[in-house]
Design a protein around this motif. Structure first.
Motif, PDB file in Angstrom:
ATOM      1  N   ASN C 343     -10.517  60.228  18.291  1.00 37.90           N
ATOM      2  CA  ASN C 343     -11.397  61.385  18.252  1.00 37.90           C
ATOM      3  C   ASN C 343     -12.837  61.013  18.629  1.00 37.90           C
ATOM      4  O   ASN C 343     -13.156  59.848  18.889  1.00 37.90           O
ATOM      5  N   ALA C 375     -17.614  70.603  20.494  1.00 37.48           N
ATOM      6  CA  ALA C 375     -16.247  70.349  20.042  1.00 37.48           C
ATOM      7  C   ALA C 375     -16.327  69.763  18.652  1.00 37.48           C
ATOM      8  O   ALA C 375     -17.324  69.136  18.292  1.00 37.48           O
ATOM      9  N   HIS C 376     -15.296  69.960  17.869  1.00 39.46           N
ATOM     10  CA  HIS C 376     -15.267  69.386  16.525  1.00 39.46           C
ATOM     11  C   HIS C 376     -15.186  67.865  16.644  1.00 39.46           C
ATOM     12  O   HIS C 376     -14.479  67.349  17.507  1.00 39.46           O
ATOM     13  N   THR C 379     -11.877  66.155  17.220  1.00 36.56           N
ATOM     14  CA  THR C 379     -11.057  66.450  18.391  1.00 36.56           C
ATOM     15  C   THR C 379     -10.690  65.165  19.117  1.00 36.56           C
ATOM     16  O   THR C 379     -11.512  64.260  19.249  1.00 36.56           O
ATOM     17  N   HIS C 380      -9.458  65.099  19.572  1.00 35.41           N
ATOM     18  CA  HIS C 380      -9.050  63.938  20.368  1.00 35.41           C
ATOM     19  C   HIS C 380      -9.618  64.065  21.779  1.00 35.41           C
ATOM     20  O   HIS C 380      -9.764  65.173  22.309  1.00 35.41           O
ATOM     21  N   GLU C 383      -7.871  66.204  24.229  1.00 34.11           N
ATOM     22  CA  GLU C 383      -7.915  67.651  24.075  1.00 34.11           C
ATOM     23  C   GLU C 383      -9.201  68.254  24.644  1.00 34.11           C
ATOM     24  O   GLU C 383      -9.367  69.470  24.654  1.00 34.11           O
TER      25      GLU C 383
END
Lengths: 346, 417, 500
Positions: C343, C375-376, C379-380, C383
């Protein structure tokens, strides 16, 4: 996707168990065995009494050492299939360290354990060096080195370390009782073995999930090229992963020598290395699951002798049942992936 | 989170086991009761011995149906059931390769828990384990077939040894080979090298030598006796040498008779193939009485174990409480070495043994039985030229049991490299 | 005539195509434009029969169908030319041409190939292996093959990537002939507006899975841009940063040799100043890739010297150069530069181990505020969208990086993201960093370079300064014309002076 709810996990697990039961019934019916009784006897044989559980634990110890060790290189996407040979080398080094002593105590045992860890680690390092510098895939080098290790142990047992005048598969002269690991009460399992296995689990958990080292190792496994760009020293990390796994496998070999057989014999590894690989795959390489699956295998392993003893069945049936259970897990995993994929595509 | 998951997994395992248990419990009980009735409840030490049949716990090294060493022991156990109404419980394939992690003391615990009154361990490989187990259960009779703990005094007081004098059938096998060979070249496919295998192969050599020089009147120089070891009792691909190749190379090297010292029948198969290719060759298998059946004229005969009488003797002594842990090395029943009820070892001639040779064999057996002929009589030299027996000297049982080398005149390794 | 009506295609929650209806008539050239992810490829795959639409219908030659299969599409004369030609490089030209066609002898094949080539003004040697052809020639061969199979509707997916301006012109002429004289339908899928404006009889503009409008000539470029990009189109492009001509060179290459896995090049002599943006132009495999990889130490440097900020390096060890401020950003971000299943936070931890404690703060400041990475943190990398991947990579480059080496900085990015990336890179240059990058998009190179280094045949062909770097000159150099011919003698001297 990577964080599925607990409930769903349990659901899938139940599906696997259901399928396993169904397949077992299918497989056992033609052999004339009562399927449910067969399964019951199998588990009863491994868990039925405290002493059975002790036996199962004594299988669990080396198996757990192997499969937990395997998780480390797998984090870097390495298939250390040579773990089998590393167990053998650990056992050899352990025996070698004890050969000068007729008896002894904690000091000698610690020395033997250290030697075993060293032996396994060195053998794993060979695989690692071939992989990193020789570009030989570790599966091929590992398989090769397994054969070499087997050759070495056979040579030692039939050659330099043979009993006087006798060369046989029954192995070397047994160790003095003072060099055996202390048992837990009257159980077969030893304190030291349990300690080593638990320590390995904790060590792997901390290393892989709580340290920068683990993160870097994961990164190297994820994308070695990017790891080069990030200057993470991918080669060094891969070698370290091999070393750690080898050391744990070596310790597994040592427990086989010091706690189970009390001598070196050709099949000292009991194929726990290969079983460990299977455990790893079944656990989808999650540390939290591996010890439980190891226990499952250990129970089946110990319980299997009850089939011929209690039911008069050929004990290879337990191998079949074990295979069926493994297969069910893989089938359910496959279905799960397929459904997930279809869900994405639709 | 992780801990929760682990706990859940553990709980699941438990639940699964419970579920399995519940599901099959009633069935299992029914299942158990049926045989239990005939068996009478096991845990009743005060109950009279007669109420419960004597139970033998047998530990086999290979599969009970291996048509070899283990099957011979298994059939010995069956013989006991038949003759004495005793009960046989056994576990086969007890070796670290087939049953990883299983130790002899564990098997013994299980057999005792199932009601075994005495334990018989079948293989040399079990030496250490059976000594350990016997030490743990000093009140139970242990018998180790093929071991020597009672002879060396290494074992505890309740551990005896029993073995048939296979040296004699091996001499007969060697004799038959010596009578049959046309080229004077005899081969042996041997298992691993230890005192037992040296003893047996030397016996065969002595038999062959006697046939060649004394019966056929030929020169000893023209007899060659070549031993090739594969490394274990049976073929383990990648670990042992391949017995099929070994036998083939012996035949190719000019041997026309090959004796097998291993547990499996590769040698006969190879001989059969050579026969089909038009060569005049013979073979002698080992261990299993019926090994020559269906092999036709390629099979000269087979030396075999017949454990029934030995087991019966022990069982009766155990029942009577008179068993003494001794080293028991049983001679054949000379009146009829193939008598099932009497002879612990035998030699079953095959179709490959001609009528004349069979007659010579019968005379040979008679001489051995009467004691007129002792093949372990000097002068005999070890392979390295040192003296084994001086002229006129005969070997003691201990000398034969612990034979140190092959003899002069034999080719092949005397000890592992 | 092909009529698509109300085509929907959903992948999970993503609506790749959302109710698209359009008509393709024979004899006309269409352009299908839109940003990456606008749904162009999906639509074309539906048309070629490779993707089955969730709903909607397709009417081909009067036949109404719910979907096409590849075989069905071929029977109806639909042929698709992919961005990467689907050929077999090891096989000779005539065998590639014969693929998928009914059984014929080699002689027949060669005759038909010759006839087609003659008609369309192309030239192929039938026995030559395809691997020795240029990308443009391979495209042309593929096109001939489709025509031979009876294609009357030709779909071309980004056909001008990786070919020279001249080859592009030839291709466009050919397409024009096919449409005007042979009454074929041509659909050009592209994200380059200039091509659409130049060629198309009608432009379909797609945005977020929808067909936003169909434009017909005369075109209004501004309208096209705003339709294509929506709000993102508005925004300033930063000017080229000033270069201090008197500053000591950042990079000085002296007789440098580079050796890659496939080929080697050199000796190279080249200098770059702080603040300079240098674009590398060249066809695939002309040497620009090795130049960058060699400079950062990923490929070997068997000879010569690198002088970086006045310090001399006799070898190009990756780690040493990295510590000296050389940063390399590959084009294939997910394959080469990021860890797909890690992530964002983990990436930050890996890049800045010493910031492990305050990585949340770092993330807020660097990724979110400066780079607009929305993005969080859990998140990978896999993604992330292409734009966010590039933002992440840029935020992982330390501020004091002296020499930035980038492969195609805007690969796979939409116009808004591209502009943002360029503004950021120029800001770094304005702060004294040196940027050396290459891009297969020549327009991009010309727009964002102080100097353009042109590579041809695995060597540095010429270095052209901004004033002289035009489509024509650089295009000619890329195609192998000597600098002397392109600029005349005096200009050549000037160009070489630049190279010193």
């Amino acid at each position: 996707m990577n964080r599925e709810s607990l409930l769903r996990q349990i659901g899938w697990f139940a599906a696997a168990v259901g399928l396993a039961l169904f397949l077992t019934v299918l497989v056992t019916l033609p052999s004339g065995a009562p399927p449910l009784t067969t399964i019951f006897v199998l588990f009863q044989g491994g868990l039925g009494s405290l002493s059975k559980f002790g036996q199962a634990l004594s299988v669990w110890v080396p198996l757990t050492l192997c499969s937990v060790g395997l998780l480390i290189p797998f984090t870097a996407r390495l298939w250390n299939i040579g773990v089998e040979g590393q167990v053998i080398m650990g056992a050899i080094f352990c025996t070698a360290a004890l050969r000068p002593f007729d008896g002894g105590g904690a000091g000698q045992i610690i020395l033997a354990l250290a030697a075993a860890a060293l032996g396994g680690a060195l053998w794993a390092l060979l695989s690692g060096l071939l992989r990193v510098f020789g570009r030989v895939h570790e599966i091929f080098s590992g398989l090769g080195l397994n054969f070499v290790a087997l050759g070495v142990i056979l040579w030692l047992i039939f050659g330099p370390w043979k009993r006087p005048g006798i060369a046989s598969m029954s192995g070397t002269e047994p160790l003095d009782v003072s060099l055996w690991l202390a048992k837990v009460g009257s159980l077969s399992v030893t304190w030291a073995g349990l300690g080593l296995a638990l320590a390995a689990i904790v060590l792997a958990a901390v290393l892989l999930h709580r340290t920068g080292w683990g993160l870097k190792l994961r990164a190297v496994g994820e994308n070695p090229k990017a790891a080069t760009l990030f200057a993470l020293g991918p080669r060094r990390r891969l070698l370290q992963a091999f070393l750690l796994c080898g050391a744990m496998a070596g310790l597994a070999g040592a427990t086989q020598v010091l706690a189970v057989y009390h001598r070196l014999l050709p099949s000292i590894s009991s194929s726990y290395g290969y079983t460990g690989l299977l455990v790893g795959m079944m656990a989808s390489y999650r540390l939290g699951l591996a010890p439980f699956i190891c226990l499952f295998f250990a129970v089946l392993n110990v319980g299997s002798i009850q089939l011929p003893l209690q039911l008069g069945l050929d004990s290879s049936l337990s191998g079949v049942i074990q295979g069926v259970m493994v297969l069910s897990v893989f089938i359910v995993q496959g279905v799960r992936l397929w459904l997930a994929k279809r869900g994405e595509a639709a | 989170m992780k801990i929760v998951r682990m706990m859940a997994a553990l709980a699941l395992c438990m639940a699964l086991l419970f579920a399995l248990g519940c599901a099959s419990e009633p069935e299992k009980k029914a299942e158990d009761k049926a045989p239990a009735k005939t068996e009478a409840p096991a845990p009743a030490p005060e109950a009279k011995q007669d109420a419960k049949p004597l139970t033998m716990g047998l530990i086999l090294v290979g599969p009970y149906n291996d048509k070899g060493y283990s099957q011979a022991q298994y059939e010995g156990g069956k013989y006991l059931e038949e003759k004495m109404g005793a009960k046989l419980i056994y576990l086969d394939k007890v070796n670290p390769a087939d049953r990883p992690g299983l130790t002899i003391p564990q098997v013994v615990d299980d057999l005792l828990a199932k009601g075994a009154d005495f334990i018989v361990a079948g293989s040399d490989d079990m030496t250490d384990g059976i000594i350990e187990a016997a030490g743990q259960h000093p009140d139970t009779v242990f018998v180790h077939a093929s071991g020597d703990a009672a002879l060396t005094g290494k074992g505890p007081k309740n551990l005896g040894n029993v073995f048939g004098r296979m040296t004699f059938p091996k001499m007969m096998a060697g004799f038959s080979a010596g009578m049959t060979t046309q080229t004077g070249k005899i081969g042996v496919v041997g298992p691993l090298i230890n005192a037992e295998t040296r003893r047996l192969i030397v016996s065969a050599y002595l038999g062959a030598r006697y046939a060649w020089t004394q019966v056929r009147g030929k020169d000893l120089k023209d007899l060659s006796f070549n031993v090739k070891w594969i490394g274990f009792w049976f073929n383990i691909p990648g670990v042992t040498a391949d017995p099929t190749q070994m036998a083939g190379s012996l035949y190719d090297g000019g041997c026309d008779v090959v004796l097998s010292g291993i547990d499996t029948p590769e040698v006969v198969t190879v001989a059969q193939q050579r026969r089909d290719a038009g060569k005049t060759v013979w073979a002698l298998p080992y261990d299993y009485e019926k090994a020559c059946e269906g092999q036709g004229s390629v099979c000269v005969g087979v030396p075999y174990f017949n454990w029934g009488p030995m087991f019966l003797k022990i069982a009766e002594q155990v029942k009577a409480g008179t068993y003494k842990a001794v080293f028991d090395w049983e001679a054949p029943y000379w009146a009829d070495i193939n008598d099932h009820d009497k002879s612990p070892v035998g030699f079953m001639p095959g179709e490959g043994l001609s009528a004349d040779n069979k007659k010579a064999l019968d005379e040979f057996v008679a001489k051995l039985g009467s004691g007129e002929l002792n093949l372990f009589t000097g002068p005999l030299n070890y392979q390295d030229g040192s003296v084994f027996l001086k002229a006129g000297e005969t070997a003691t049982d201990k000398q034969i049991w612990y034979l140190e080398q092959l003899l002069q005149g034999m080719e092949g390794l005397s000890s592992p490299k | 005539m092909i009529v698509l009506s109300d085509i929907h295609k959903q992948y999970g929650r993503v609506r790749a195509n959302d109710g698209i209806s359009l008509t393709l008539e024979p004899g006309r050239i269409y352009a299908l434009v839109g940003e990456n992810g606008a749904g162009k490829s999906t639509l074309m795959r539906v048309l070629a029969g490779h993707t089955r639409p969730t709903s909607g219908s397709i009417e081909v030659n009067g036949e109404r169908l719910s979907h096409l299969t590849p075989a069905l599409a071929r029977r109806h004369g639909v042929g698709m030319l992919y961005q990467d030609p689907l050929d077999f490089p090891a096989m000779p030209v005539w065998e590639n041409f014969q693929l998928g066609a009914p059984r014929r002898t080699k002689r027949q094949v060669v005759d038909i190939l010759g006839e087609l080539s003659f008609r369309l003004d192309a030239c192929f040697l039938p026995d030559e292996p395809v691997s020795s052809l240029t990308v443009g020639e391979r495209q042309l061969l593929e096109l001939l093959r489709l025509l031979d199979l009876g294609a009357t509707t030709l779909i071309l997916d980004e056909p001008t990537t990786g070919i020279t301006p001249e080859q592009k012109q030839d291709l466009f002429n050919l397409l024009m002939t096919l449409a005007r004289e042979e009454n074929h339908t041509v659909v050009l899928v592209t994200h380059k507006l200039s091509e659409a404006l130049e060629m198309a009889d009608a432009i379909f503009v797609m945005r977020q899975g929808r067909l936003v409008c169909t434009l017909t000539p005369p075109y209004d470029e501004h309208e096209l841009v705003s339709r294509m990009f929506g709000e993102a189109a508005r925004g300033e492009v930063a000017p080229m940063p000033e270069v201090d001509e008197t500053a000591a060179p950042r990079l000085d290459m002296r007789d440098v040799l580079f050796a890659g896995p496939k080929y080697s090049m050199g000796p190279l002599n080249f200098t770059a100043r702080p603040g300079e943006c240098i674009g590398l132009a060249g066809l695939d495999g002309s040497g620009q890739e090795l130049f960058l990889r060699g400079l950062c130490g990923l490929d070997r440097m068997p000879g010569g010297k690198l002088v970086l900020n006045g310090r001399e390096y006799g070898s190009n060890d990756f780690k040493i150069l990295r510590r000296a401020g050389v940063q390399f950003v590959p084009a294939d971000r997910l394959q080469l530069a990021l860890f797909p299943a890690l992530n964002l936070m983990e990436h930050i931890t890996l890049a800045f181990p010493d910031r492990k404690e305050d990585r949340q703060k770092f993330y807020d400041e660097q990724c979110v505020e400066r780079f607009n990475l929305r993005a969080h943190p859990d998140t990978h990398a896999s993604e992330l969208s292409g734009g966010n991947q590039q933002r992440l990579l840029l935020s992982l480059i330390p501020d004091d990086a002296a020499l930035l080496l980038m492969e195609h900085p805007t690969r796979g990015l939409d116009a808004g993201s591209s502009r943002q990336v360029w503004n950021h890179l120029k800001e770094r240059c304005a702060n004294g960093a040196t940027l050396i990058y290459f891009s297969p998009d020549l327009e991009e190179v010309l727009e964002h370079s102080h100097r353009v280094a042109v590579f041809y045949d695995r060597g540095l062909a010429a270095v052209v300064d901004r004033e002289r770097a035009t489509m024509e000159t650089v295009g000619a150099l890329m195609a192998g014309k000597p600098a002397a011919e392109v600029f005349g003698n005096r200009a050549k001297a000037a160009a070489e002076g630049g190279a010193r």
